[in-house]
Design an enzyme around this catalytic site. Structure first.
Site, PDB file in Angstrom:
ATOM      1  N   CYS A   1       0.812  -1.221   0.000  1.00 55.69           N
ATOM      2  CA  CYS A   1       0.000   0.000   0.000  1.00 55.69           C
ATOM      3  C   CYS A   1       0.849   1.276   0.000  1.00 55.69           C
ATOM      4  O   CYS A   1       1.878   1.342   0.675  1.00 55.69           O
ATOM      5  CB  CYS A   1      -0.896   0.037   1.213  1.00 55.69           C
ATOM      6  SG  CYS A   1      -1.955  -1.402   1.339  1.00 55.69           S
TER       7      CYS A   1
ATOM      8  N   TRP B   1      -2.902  -2.667  -1.777  1.00 58.51           N
ATOM      9  CA  TRP B   1      -2.500  -3.994  -2.227  1.00 58.51           C
ATOM     10  C   TRP B   1      -3.274  -4.959  -1.333  1.00 58.51           C
ATOM     11  O   TRP B   1      -3.031  -5.052  -0.133  1.00 58.51           O
ATOM     12  CB  TRP B   1      -0.993  -4.162  -2.046  1.00 58.51           C
ATOM     13  CG  TRP B   1      -0.403  -5.375  -2.692  1.00 58.51           C
ATOM     14  CD1 TRP B   1       0.025  -5.494  -3.982  1.00 58.51           C
ATOM     15  CD2 TRP B   1      -0.144  -6.642  -2.076  1.00 58.51           C
ATOM     16  NE1 TRP B   1       0.514  -6.750  -4.204  1.00 58.51           N
ATOM     17  CE2 TRP B   1       0.419  -7.480  -3.060  1.00 58.51           C
ATOM     18  CE3 TRP B   1      -0.359  -7.153  -0.798  1.00 58.51           C
ATOM     19  CZ2 TRP B   1       0.802  -8.790  -2.806  1.00 58.51           C
ATOM     20  CZ3 TRP B   1       0.008  -8.464  -0.545  1.00 58.51           C
ATOM     21  CH2 TRP B   1       0.582  -9.261  -1.541  1.00 58.51           C
TER      22      TRP B   1
ATOM     23  N   ASN C   1      -1.846   1.048   5.880  1.00 57.41           N
ATOM     24  CA  ASN C   1      -0.929   0.069   5.293  1.00 57.41           C
ATOM     25  C   ASN C   1      -0.552  -0.903   6.399  1.00 57.41           C
ATOM     26  O   ASN C   1      -0.245  -0.472   7.505  1.00 57.41           O
ATOM     27  CB  ASN C   1       0.327   0.772   4.765  1.00 57.41           C
ATOM     28  CG  ASN C   1       1.362  -0.204   4.233  1.00 57.41           C
ATOM     29  OD1 ASN C   1       1.038  -1.338   3.888  1.00 57.41           O
ATOM     30  ND2 ASN C   1       2.610   0.236   4.155  1.00 57.41           N
ATOM     31  N   GLY C   2      -0.584  -2.197   6.116  1.00 59.95           N
ATOM     32  CA  GLY C   2      -0.211  -3.193   7.115  1.00 59.95           C
ATOM     33  C   GLY C   2      -1.330  -4.186   7.318  1.00 59.95           C
ATOM     34  O   GLY C   2      -2.243  -4.303   6.496  1.00 59.95           O
TER      35      GLY C   2
ATOM     36  N   LYS D   1      14.181 -12.951 -12.407  1.00 57.87           N
ATOM     37  CA  LYS D   1      13.741 -11.865 -13.307  1.00 57.87           C
ATOM     38  C   LYS D   1      12.723 -12.402 -14.311  1.00 57.87           C
ATOM     39  O   LYS D   1      11.710 -11.770 -14.588  1.00 57.87           O
ATOM     40  CB  LYS D   1      14.925 -11.245 -14.068  1.00 57.87           C
ATOM     41  CG  LYS D   1      15.878 -10.420 -13.245  1.00 57.87           C
ATOM     42  CD  LYS D   1      15.361  -9.056 -12.848  1.00 57.87           C
ATOM     43  CE  LYS D   1      14.661  -9.007 -11.537  1.00 57.87           C
ATOM     44  NZ  LYS D   1      15.417  -8.914 -10.326  1.00 57.87           N
TER      45      LYS D   1
ATOM     46  N   HIS E   1      23.035 -34.158 -10.407  1.00 52.96           N
ATOM     47  CA  HIS E   1      22.376 -34.704  -9.215  1.00 52.96           C
ATOM     48  C   HIS E   1      20.858 -34.595  -9.327  1.00 52.96           C
ATOM     49  O   HIS E   1      20.161 -34.708  -8.327  1.00 52.96           O
ATOM     50  CB  HIS E   1      22.887 -33.987  -7.967  1.00 52.96           C
ATOM     51  CG  HIS E   1      24.368 -34.119  -7.792  1.00 52.96           C
ATOM     52  ND1 HIS E   1      24.959 -35.269  -7.310  1.00 52.96           N
ATOM     53  CD2 HIS E   1      25.387 -33.275  -8.103  1.00 52.96           C
ATOM     54  CE1 HIS E   1      26.268 -35.112  -7.301  1.00 52.96           C
ATOM     55  NE2 HIS E   1      26.562 -33.905  -7.785  1.00 52.96           N
TER      56      HIS E   1
ATOM     57  N   LYS F   1       6.458  -3.659  -4.840  1.00 53.02           N
ATOM     58  CA  LYS F   1       7.868  -3.277  -4.800  1.00 53.02           C
ATOM     59  C   LYS F   1       8.445  -3.470  -3.406  1.00 53.02           C
ATOM     60  O   LYS F   1       9.563  -3.929  -3.233  1.00 53.02           O
ATOM     61  CB  LYS F   1       8.001  -1.806  -5.231  1.00 53.02           C
ATOM     62  CG  LYS F   1       9.420  -1.274  -5.201  1.00 53.02           C
ATOM     63  CD  LYS F   1      10.269  -1.929  -6.259  1.00 53.02           C
ATOM     64  CE  LYS F   1      11.699  -1.435  -6.248  1.00 53.02           C
ATOM     65  NZ  LYS F   1      12.585  -2.371  -6.971  1.00 53.02           N
TER      66      LYS F   1
HETATM   67  O1  M6R Z   1      13.470  -3.839  -0.813  1.00 50.92           O
HETATM   68  P1  M6R Z   1      14.187  -5.130  -0.681  1.00 50.92           P
HETATM   69  O2  M6R Z   1      15.504  -5.149  -1.353  1.00 50.92           O
HETATM   70  O3  M6R Z   1      14.294  -5.592   0.759  1.00 50.92           O
HETATM   71  O4  M6R Z   1      13.280  -6.195  -1.427  1.00 50.92           O
HETATM   72  C1  M6R Z   1      13.598  -7.558  -1.395  1.00 50.92           C
HETATM   73  C2  M6R Z   1      12.796  -8.306  -2.420  1.00 50.92           C
HETATM   74  O5  M6R Z   1      11.428  -8.183  -2.167  1.00 50.92           O
HETATM   75  C3  M6R Z   1      13.079  -7.820  -3.844  1.00 50.92           C
HETATM   76  O6  M6R Z   1      14.434  -7.899  -4.171  1.00 50.92           O
HETATM   77  C4  M6R Z   1      12.266  -8.644  -4.866  1.00 50.92           C
HETATM   78  O7  M6R Z   1      12.733  -9.961  -4.891  1.00 50.92           O
HETATM   79  C5  M6R Z   1      12.319  -8.005  -6.251  1.00 50.92           C
HETATM   80  N1  M6R Z   1      11.000  -7.964  -6.821  1.00 50.92           N
HETATM   81  C6  M6R Z   1      13.151  -8.760  -7.203  1.00 50.92           C
HETATM   82  O8  M6R Z   1      13.168  -8.193  -8.472  1.00 50.92           O
END
Ligand code: M6R
Length: 634
Positions: free
Chosen positions: A2, A94, A120-121, A507, A526, A629
């Site tokens: 959020c 979200w 948010n939360g 990715k 393996h 994000k």
């Molecule tokens: O903000 P942060 O670096 O702690 O986030 C960690 C992961 O959530 C973040 O790297 C996530 O895996 C990305 N979407 C990868 O592209």
């Protein structure tokens, strides 16, 4: 997750750079600021959006909320005549409790429509609170946990007659994680916020003040900001910002200046933020290295507030992180162990906390996070500190929670990363990890100064080499376009190529929704080799032929093994590596670099490949489905 924006200021005046048409009502700076803030927070990931406004002439809160993208909310607002406002809140949701519908979107209203709350939360005790409040006569209109906060706040406001005091009392009833913002028609120039284990930052303007989940919410308006501590309530009006703790006692925020420009969070002519951020990578590497040495060439880490004697006595390092940041941690392990001879473990933050890890005062925990707000990582940081470990945060975002709660911080200087898929933050995290490794080697005497100086020079040269890889991107893009119907892609790497393989797979999963797995190439026989059949695309990250321990020849053998079983081999290899040519269906050349530094180059074609393939499939590369994000709930 959020996104939250709050604003208190004049009802009319200076328009934002967006100059958005928000309907037939009077000119609306509060609404414009909030909508612009939400636009800048879109990157966090969301599935509905809403705003609430109060002004001197409003009887009730004016509000609008819509499921879907911000454009839906803007369309709704364009059809409405809204009253002039002097305070506003805005939210991108979200979904956690209740689906992404108009009704579950925030704000949630209470006090007969005179009070609005955004959140948010996750409020963990919402079921019992909802039963109690319903028994007291509250009518619930959504399936969200948030609505209990609105009714609670209304109840406390009726008792206290003051919004700040009511927020303090409300916070005392809630369990879980929350940032709450509220406006009330009785206080038309005021926004009150509370934070507990969830982000909230204050923006300090002239005759106006702001609140945001992060500084992106208001950086187009002001760069002066204030961090809030844990468990604090903040009240903003156009001319004041006051902070109290959850006991109602006065508290102080910590002021800072945002060190990036609003333009840095714009696409700058690129088709997507991700594309722009891939192109930002040489700068991110260079900026993360900048200013780390003194006149004698010795590494100095000014923000590292851990006593040198403590760092010398460290007998184990544990890197905690999630997702891409954890893969950066894997690279850190190889480099730090090699340079410093200290054992390094890498652990997903959410696993670390719950497995009773062996951590003590001799353990240095390194928490890597772009956002500085990832809840899993934050909780692991707290756990590590409770066990007596020192925690060093490697973080990109100023004013975020993880550095605030850590013993020390090493900022990466990647600038704002907007695309959900992490790219430049990954390179900056790896660069920071190299700097940390070399610093520890210097401090503990593991390496001679001239060895450290040589590695630093090689590291400084990496920005130029990353640029070269980006410039070779068209061949990668063309290959990706030709593979848009692939339904399974495998990635292999050894040594530091292994985390690169895992990052390449991540990715592709998150952007193109293709099943992708990254394997240690040595693990192939393996089990995973059973996955290889005719035409199966397999990326292989090949180490430098000048490296140690026959690493290179082992990986070349792996390529031969999978090709013999029908794999289509897509090889990332160093310029001039003739050994791979006979076995590669496609080769993505990268400049020569020392083995340990190669991840900075090898990952770039994989980023470009995932982005181009997702684009060819018509997918949104900046905001992939279901993802946020910044993952601010566990
Ligand atoms: O903000 P942060 O670096 O702690 O986030 C960690 C992961 O959530 C973040 O790297 C996530 O895996 C990305 N979407 C990868 O592209």
């Amino acid at each position: 997750m959020c996104g939250i924006v709050g604003y208190a200021g004049p009802g009319t005046g200076r328009r934002t750079e967006q100059d958005v048409d928000l309907g037939p009502g009077p000119s609306q700076r509060p609404l414009e600021v909030v909508i612009e803030g939400l636009r800048r927070l879109e990157y966090r990931g969301y599935d509905s959006a809403g705003v609430a406004l109060v002004g001197p002439d409003t009887e009730d809160v004016a509000f609008a909320k819509k499921a879907g993208k911000l454009v839906n909310l803007r369309t709704e607002l364009a059809d409405r005549s809204l009253p002039a406002a002097t305070a506003a809140v805005g939210h991108t949701r979200w979904a956690t409790h209740g689906g992404p519908t108009d009704g579950n979107a925030h704000p949630h209203l209470a006090d007969a429509g005179r009070l609005a709350v955004i959140h948010n939360g996750i409020i963990e005790n919402y079921s019992e609170l909802r039963r109690t409040l319903a028994a007291e006569g509250a009518t619930f209109r959504s399936e969200t946990d948030t609505e209990v906060a609105a009714h609670l706040l209304a109840r406390e406001y009726r008792a206290a007659g003051d919004l700040t005091a009511a927020m303090v009392a409300t916070a005392g009833h809630l369990r879980g994680t929350f940032t709450l913002l509220a406006v009330h028609a009785d206080a038309p120039d005021t926004v009150v916020g509370a934070r507990h284990d969830s982000p909230l930052v204050v923006g300090l303007g002239e005759g106006e003040n702001f609140l945001g989940s992060d500084v992106a919410a208001f950086v187009a308006q002001t760069k002066e900001a204030m961090e809030l501590g844990q468990d604090q309530v903040v009240t903003i009006t156009p001319t004041s910002v006051s902070v109290v703790d959850f006991e109602g006692r006065p508290a102080e925020g910590k002021r800072f200046t945002v060190d990036w420009d609003a333009a840095a969070a714009e696409k700058g002519g690129f088709e997507s933020f991700m594309d722009k951020e891939i192109h930002d990578q040489p700068q991110a590497v260079a900026d993360t290295l900048r200013g780390r040495t003194d006149a004698d060439g010795r590494i100095v880490l000014d923000d590292l507030r851990i006593d040198e004697a403590v760092l010398r006595s460290v007998d184990k390092i544990i890197v905690i992180a999630c997702g891409t940041a954890a893969y950066a941690g894997h690279v850190a392990k190889y480099a730090i162990e090699h340079w410093c001879r200290i054992p390094v473990e890498v652990e997903l933050a959410h696993e670390f906390r719950y497995r009773d890890p062996i951590v003590d005062a001799q353990t240095l925990v390194v928490a890597i996070s772009q956002s500085g707000e990832t809840m899993d990582t934050l909780m692991a940081v707290r756990h590590a500190r409770e066990q007596g470990a020192k925690v060093l945060a490697v973080v990109n975002t100023n004013g975020s929670t993880i550095p605030r709660e850590s013993d020390a911080v090493l900022y990466t200087h990647a600038g704002p990363e907007i695309a959900v898929a992490s790219t430049k933050a990954f390179l900056a995290q790896i660069t920071a990890a190299y700097v940390l490794g070399l610093y520890l080697a210097q401090l503990r005497g593991n390496k001679f100064p001239d060895e450290i100086a040589t590695t630093l020079d090689e590291l400084r040269d990496m920005a130029r080499k990353v640029q070269t890889v980006i410039e070779r991107g068209e061949y990668v893009r063309a290959t990706a376009r030709s593979m848009k119907d692939a339904d399974k892609v495998l990635f292999l790497g050894r040594h530091v190529g292994y985390p690169v393989a895992m990052e390449g797979a991540l990715k592709l999963k998150e952007l193109a929704y293709i099943h992708a797995e990254g394997f240690a190439a040595g693990e192939l026989k393996h089990g995973p080799i059973a996955l290889i059949d005719d035409g199966q695309p397999v990326f292989v990250v090949v180490p430098s032929p000048r490296g140690r321990d026959q690493l290179h020849s082992k990986v070349v053998s792996n390529i031969q093994e999978i090709r013999a079983r029908g794999a289509r081999t897509l090889v990332i290899a160093e310029d001039g590596d003739d050994d791979v040519r006979p076995y590669a269906d496609e080769i993505f050349w990268i400049p020569k670099a020392p083995t340990l530094l190669q991840p900075l180059l090898a990952v770039v074609p994989l980023q470009i490949f995932a982005m181009a393939l997702a684009t060819a499939k018509g997918l949104d590369v900046d905001q992939p489905r279901n993802l946020a994000k910044s993952v601010t709930v566990e």
